[in-house]
Design a protein around this motif. Structure first.
Motif, short mmCIF file in Angstrom:
data_model
loop_
_atom_site.label_atom_id
_atom_site.label_comp_id
_atom_site.label_asym_id
_atom_site.label_seq_id
_atom_site.Cartn_x
_atom_site.Cartn_y
_atom_site.Cartn_z
N ILE A 79 49.47 82.04 37.59
CA ILE A 79 50.25 80.83 37.47
C ILE A 79 51.10 80.10 39.10
CG2 ILE A 79 51.02 80.97 35.00
CD1 ILE A 79 53.64 81.88 37.34
N ALA A 80 50.96 81.23 39.77
CA ALA A 80 51.34 81.08 41.05
C ALA A 80 50.64 82.00 41.84
CB ALA A 80 52.73 81.14 41.34
N THR A 129 59.58 81.26 41.96
CA THR A 129 59.18 81.51 40.45
C THR A 129 60.41 82.45 39.78
OG1 THR A 129 56.75 81.21 40.95
CG2 THR A 129 57.62 82.32 38.80
N LEU A 130 60.89 81.95 38.68
CA LEU A 130 61.75 82.77 37.97
C LEU A 130 61.26 83.28 36.71
CD1 LEU A 130 64.73 83.92 37.80
CD2 LEU A 130 65.23 81.84 36.43
N LYS A 174 60.81 76.18 41.08
CA LYS A 174 59.71 75.54 40.99
C LYS A 174 58.95 75.91 39.58
CE LYS A 174 55.87 74.42 44.22
NZ LYS A 174 55.21 74.44 45.41
N ARG A 175 58.94 77.24 39.50
CA ARG A 175 58.54 77.63 38.05
C ARG A 175 59.34 78.70 37.41
NH1 ARG A 175 55.39 78.72 42.01
NH2 ARG A 175 53.61 77.30 42.39
N VAL A 176 59.44 78.36 36.04
CA VAL A 176 60.18 79.36 35.42
C VAL A 176 59.20 80.03 33.91
CG1 VAL A 176 61.94 79.82 33.90
CG2 VAL A 176 62.17 78.40 35.75
N THR A 178 57.50 73.87 34.51
CA THR A 178 57.44 73.42 35.94
C THR A 178 58.55 72.31 36.06
OG1 THR A 178 55.51 72.07 35.19
CG2 THR A 178 55.13 74.11 36.23
N ASP A 179 59.15 72.10 35.05
CA ASP A 179 60.34 70.99 35.18
C ASP A 179 61.67 71.33 35.12
OD1 ASP A 179 60.32 71.57 32.64
OD2 ASP A 179 60.04 69.39 31.68
#
Ligand SMILES: [Zn+2]
Length: 303
Positions: A26-27, A190-191, A225-227, A236-237
Motif C-alpha cells: 500500500i506504500a 502511514t499510520l 497520508k494513509r491509515v 487515504t482521506d
C-alpha cells in the motif's frame, strides 16, 4: 503421463503445504493483507483481521500475525516472497485472537516481540480461556506456546529501527482494549492504527468508550497520508473515513448517558440505544449489544 501426474500432485501438495498469504503493497515497503469481515468461527478459523509487514534495509517488522498458526505461516511465506530480509520484530497491536494467534510462526532467535506494557497481562488473563475455547470456537489447536508475550513492553512510545526506516510505536490508555498500540512510519506518512479504527465492520468496545473517543479526538487533529485500520479498507482521506466510527461511539455515549440520567437500566439500553446506526455497519447484530453493556458499565457510575 503417469510421471506428469505424479509431478503435478507433488507440486500441488507442496503448494498446499506452503500457502502464501495475499498482501498488497500500500506504500513503499508496507504490505497489508486485508481480512474479510466475519465473526471468528470454525469456517474462517479466526483469520479476519488486517495484518502485514514493513520492510527496512536491514530487516522486517511484522505487524500482527493473524488468527491462527497457519495464517502466521502464510504471512511468513508472503514476507519471503517479497524480500530476502529477515524478520527482526513482531509487533502485536493488542490482545485479540485475530491479531496474535499466528505469533508462534515467528518465534525464533533474532525475532523480538513488541507490545503494549499491558499486553502480557491481558494475554495471561485471557490465555487459558482462549486455549480452552480455540477448538470449539475456531476449529484450531492452540497451546500455551502459541500465546507469546512481548519481549519489549511499550509504556508510552518506542522506536524500532529496521535499517533506513524507523517505526514509531505508541501505546494508548484503554480504548478498543486496554493494550492498544499504533505503528507510524514517517517515511511514507502511514499510520497503522489496527483496531483503534474499524471501517464497515462495527467497532467493538473491549476497553473504554470514553478513552477511545479521546484518542480519536487526538488523532483527528493530525494529518496522515494513509491509515491502516484493523478491519476494513485502506484509508487515504484521513480523518473523513474515521467519522462513522466516531459517530457510532458518540451515539452510544450520548444515548446511554441520557438513559442513565433518567434512571433507565441496562435492559432498556440493550433494546433501545444506538439502533439508528445499524444500517451503517456490518456485523451490527453480532457486536452491538455487547458494546452497549460494556459502555453502560463504564458510564453507570460516572459523575
Ligand atoms: Zn481487536
Amino acid at each position: 503421463m503417469k510421471l506428469l501426474l505424479v509431478i503435478m500432485m507433488t507440486v500441488s501438495r507442496l503448494a498446499a503445504a506452503a500457502p502464501v498469504l495475499s498482501v498488497t503493497e500500500i506504500a513503499r515497503g508496507i504490505f497489508v493483507h486485508f481480512g474479510e469481515h466475519g465473526v471468528p468461527d470454525t469456517h474462517n478459523r479466526g483469520a479476519i483481521a488486517n495484518i502485514g509487514f514493513v520492510v527496512g534495509k536491514r530487516c522486517v517488522a511484522v505487524i500482527d500475525t493473524g488468527g491462527n498458526l497457519e495464517q502466521g505461516r502464510a504471512l511468513k511465506n508472503a514476507i519471503k516472497h517479497h524480500t530476502d530480509k529477515p524478520v527482526c520484530y513482531v509487533v502485536n497491536t493488542h490482545v485479540h485472537p485475530d491479531h496474535i494467534y499466528g505469533n508462534s510462526a515467528f518465534k525464533e532467535p533474532g525475532v523480538r516481540f513488541v507490545g503494549h506494557e499491558k499486553l502480557a497481562r491481558a494475554m495471561s488473563v485471557r490465555g487459558p480461556f482462549y486455549i480452552g475455547k480455540a477448538k470449539e470456537l475456531l476449529g484450531i489447536e492452540l497451546t500455551e506456546k502459541d500465546i507469546i508475550p512481548p519481549d519489549i513492553a511499550v509504556e508510552n512510545e518506542y522506536e524500532i529501527d529496521l535499517g533506513g526506516r524507523v517505526l514509531k510505536l505508541k501505546a494508548y490508555p484503554a480504548a478498543h482494549t486496554d493494550n492498544d498500540l499504533t505503528v507510524y512510519d514517517p517515511l511514507t506518512d502511514t499510520l497503522w492504527m489496527a483496531d483503534l479504527l474499524f471501517l464497515e465492520h462495527l467497532p467493538v468496545i473491549d476497553g473504554s468508550l470514553k478513552g477511545w473517543l479521546g484518542i480519536l479526538d487526538e488523532l483527528e487533529r493530525h494529518s496522515y497520508k494513509r491509515v491502516i485500520p484493523g478491519h476494513g479498507p485502506l484509508v487515504t482521506d484521513w480523518p473523513q473515513s474515521m467519522q462513522p466510527e466516531k459517530d457510532y461511539l458518540t451515539l452510544l455515549l450520548t444515548e446511554i448517558r441520557t438513559l442513565i440520567k433518567r434512571g433507565g437500566y441496562l435492559e432498556e439500553a440493550l433494546e433501545t440505544v444506538g439502533y439508528s446506526a445499524k444500517p451503517n455497519w456490518k456485523l451490527f447484530d453480532d457486536f452491538h449489544r455487547k458494546n452497549i453493556s460494556t459502555a453502560f458499565a463504564e458510564l453507570e457510575w460516572e459523575d
